[in-house]
Write an enzyme that holds these catalytic residues in place. Sequence first.
Site, mmCIF file in Angstrom:
data_model
loop_
_atom_site.group_PDB
_atom_site.id
_atom_site.type_symbol
_atom_site.label_atom_id
_atom_site.label_comp_id
_atom_site.label_asym_id
_atom_site.label_seq_id
_atom_site.Cartn_x
_atom_site.Cartn_y
_atom_site.Cartn_z
ATOM 1 N N LYS A 73 41.443 38.394 36.973
ATOM 2 C CA LYS A 73 40.861 37.223 37.654
ATOM 3 C C LYS A 73 39.344 37.216 37.516
ATOM 4 O O LYS A 73 38.721 36.167 37.279
ATOM 5 C CB LYS A 73 41.260 37.231 39.132
ATOM 6 C CG LYS A 73 40.626 36.115 39.965
ATOM 7 C CD LYS A 73 41.045 34.734 39.457
ATOM 8 C CE LYS A 73 40.327 33.628 40.234
ATOM 9 N NZ LYS A 73 40.724 33.567 41.636
ATOM 10 N N CYS A 110 34.745 30.992 43.606
ATOM 11 C CA CYS A 110 35.215 31.886 42.540
ATOM 12 C C CYS A 110 34.153 32.165 41.492
ATOM 13 O O CYS A 110 33.640 33.279 41.402
ATOM 14 C CB CYS A 110 36.456 31.289 41.869
ATOM 15 S SG CYS A 110 37.955 31.365 42.870
#
Length: 423
Positions: free
Chosen positions: A211, A265
């Site tokens: 990720k 993010c």
Amino acid sequence: MFERISMIGLGYIGLPTAAIFAAYGNRVIGVDVSPYVVDTINAGQIHIVEPELDGIVHKAVNDGTLHATLVPEPADAFIIAVPTPFKENYEPDLSYIRSAITLIAPVLCEGNLVILESTSPIGATRQMAEWLADARPDLSFPQTAGDAADVQIAHCPERVLPGHVVRELIENDRIIGGMSTRASEMATALYKLVVQGDCIATDAETAEMCKLVENSSRDVQIAFANELSVICDRFDINVWELIALANRHPRVNILQPGAGVGGHCIAVDPWFIVASAPEDARLIRTAREGNDAKPTWVVDKGKSAILEVLSADPTRAMSDITVACLGLTFKPDIDDLRKSPALEITRAFGQLGCQVLAVEPHIRTPPPELQDLPVHLVDLNRALETADVICLLVKHSAFAEIGSQIPEHARVIDVVGLRSQLT
């Protein structure tokens, strides 16, 4: 195997995930620390903006497959989706994960599965397992018992795009990082209740890093586009035309520049890699610093435009100048303000002492960051009619025809290509 699923954290990821599981007929318990969030969901409503989500939540609550609570209840699987910000020195802050562990530890029992979905630095899943083991010494966990553990633990990072979360939760592949083979098998079985994409098993650390790498890759690519925009501005080159021409090369795919990089993010995750390997992550650090610097460059452009207005009419003072900032969210067509460069830019203009008109069609009230500043939330027409300087900061669909509406007298700073991008 999973008669009851508990979602810890009901924000931009947790609530859609809980709603999707519930929509497929699973009994879901949503847990959040905010009474407002809990009450809103239990009324069949939502507290965030996400297409299609309101109808799904309303139906799930009415069908009895979803309810929210402040206190965790026993379940078969616990999915943790809480914030993982960084501290002032860019060190990862795992306090929200630890608080979630403290909440669920008393209701864990043999046969449970605990999944960390929160984007996390390398080693966070194992740290979570250690915290659980400390809180529940009567249970065994995979770091000591492997496949035979009473409670299995895995990491499965979310990888969805705001504005498309409902669809991508179902369609996207999932990376399953189990701390044991059994944990990966259980987590795969859980997600396959709703996921149409592939569920690919690996270890927890690789899943965590996956990720971070996905978002760091995007950050580096955006940094290149943002740097190009600064260079092109120096030479009076249309950066959007340049990128469109360069992308006609069969092996070139340059992204679009903007006001910076925001969100929970891409603006955060690269720092987790930098914190883990500060001497090696040199390109990732440089890209992150470059994107963080873009809002300052935009504000400097605005200051120059303001000085031009003042020079043209010496009778005017800074307090007489009006700057319109179009867009406050971190990306188009959502209501998410987290780490938004557009919000940062708008705040900076407000601190200059000029009047600031903010146009943001996806929120109703000014955010706390703009309180006590001469910043007013207005509609698009008012902003365009009265502004001396117009900053195009977010490419909202509502601004699609803005090019033909800007008055000739206004000085325009377009950092997203609303006026000049080729179509």
